[in-house]
Write an enzyme that holds these catalytic residues in place. Sequence first.
Site, PDB file in Angstrom:
ATOM      1  N   LYS A  45      54.090  25.278  29.894  1.00 45.01           N
ATOM      2  CA  LYS A  45      54.415  26.495  29.134  1.00 45.01           C
ATOM      3  C   LYS A  45      53.737  26.482  27.766  1.00 45.01           C
ATOM      4  CE  LYS A  45      58.567  28.139  31.376  1.00 45.01           C
ATOM      5  NZ  LYS A  45      60.003  28.418  31.269  1.00 45.01           N
TER       6      LYS A  45
ATOM      7  N   LYS B 225      52.070  29.363  44.898  1.00 43.05           N
ATOM      8  CA  LYS B 225      53.296  29.842  44.266  1.00 43.05           C
ATOM      9  C   LYS B 225      53.409  31.361  44.386  1.00 43.05           C
ATOM     10  CE  LYS B 225      55.629  29.315  39.859  1.00 43.05           C
ATOM     11  NZ  LYS B 225      56.900  28.655  39.984  1.00 43.05           N
TER      12      LYS B 225
ATOM     13  N   LYS C 275      55.796  37.043  40.612  1.00 45.39           N
ATOM     14  CA  LYS C 275      55.558  38.449  40.320  1.00 45.39           C
ATOM     15  C   LYS C 275      54.349  38.619  39.401  1.00 45.39           C
ATOM     16  CE  LYS C 275      57.750  42.714  39.145  1.00 45.39           C
ATOM     17  NZ  LYS C 275      57.875  43.270  37.799  1.00 45.39           N
TER      18      LYS C 275
END
Length: 328
Positions: free
Chosen positions: A111, A191, A194
């Site tokens: 991240k 993976k 969205k």
Amino acid sequence: MDRIFSGIQPSGEIHIGNYVGAIRNWVQLTNRYDCIYCVVDYHAITIEYDVEMMQRRILDTATILAACGLTPDKCMVFVQSHVPEHTELAWIFNCVTPIGELERMTQFKEKSKQHRQNINMGLLDYPVLQAADILIYKAGYVPVGEDQTQHVELSREVARKFNARYGETFPEPQVLLSTAPRIAGTDGNAKMSKSMNNAIGLLEPPEVIWEKLRTAATCEHRQRRSDPGHPEHCNIFTMHTAFSKPDQIAFVDHNCRTAGFGCIECKEILHKNMVEELSPIQARVREMNKKPEYIIDVLKSGASRCKAIAEKVMDEVRTKIGIKSEWL
Ligand code: TRP
């Protein structure tokens, strides 16, 4: 009954990967465990998010959980920020967690790369809040995907550190890995997500699902209708194992290997089964959206039941760490 805790982020739309990998498994676990499921809004604010949309996303996520069968008669469902003891315990845990342990977390490193402009303390501290989520209920088991096992391990370490310093208080929670198949993205990417535009949303109508399945990647070794396929390398087959009955799975497996049918026929069978499973969920979501008080009540009662447990544990924690003021 042993207690389970798990959390889901209120970020964006829930897809069939989340449903098969997490939610459907959570429903089954309610038969054997005392289950607490949480919409983790405080985790969601560690990255950029749309402030205006947040309330909607929290309610939509909770509505989907309820529509999938996670209802108050089976388990507790609530919103993390409604039980502020989570964040309070996280602060105390901060004081027993070595920074080095957090810096080596894979999710933090990933991240940090994705959000270079906003590498905030919350992002680093994320697993400590997750440990508090689990341990404030003294939950022994945590059903999560492979990508979260490192975080659950950290919560074991936090429990150990706390217990060593202040005396036996918390159990060391264990991961409950789901045996559900891992569904890849419709583009073949490992993976489903969205943001990568390769996801089938749980609430999408049959035509949209069909369009996504029709164009979805299959086993790459099968280029012509006459080529025998390899179900073990095909994401459509993986979806069959999640949505079709055993005899149909065997039928599809056989016809794929022997080129008995084409990919489109295989996808049609899958589509039918998928829509059959998702339609009742979608209908329940529509019903619940007509009566918004229902889900609000579910979340209110979930929060009050959870708060009762959390308050007791916080009281014990304050006593153990020497900050409980008897004269208050
Ligand atoms: N980090 C988890 C995820 O992204 C969500 C989560 C937050 C969670 N707190 C938790 C999962 C506690 C299990 C237990 O999927």
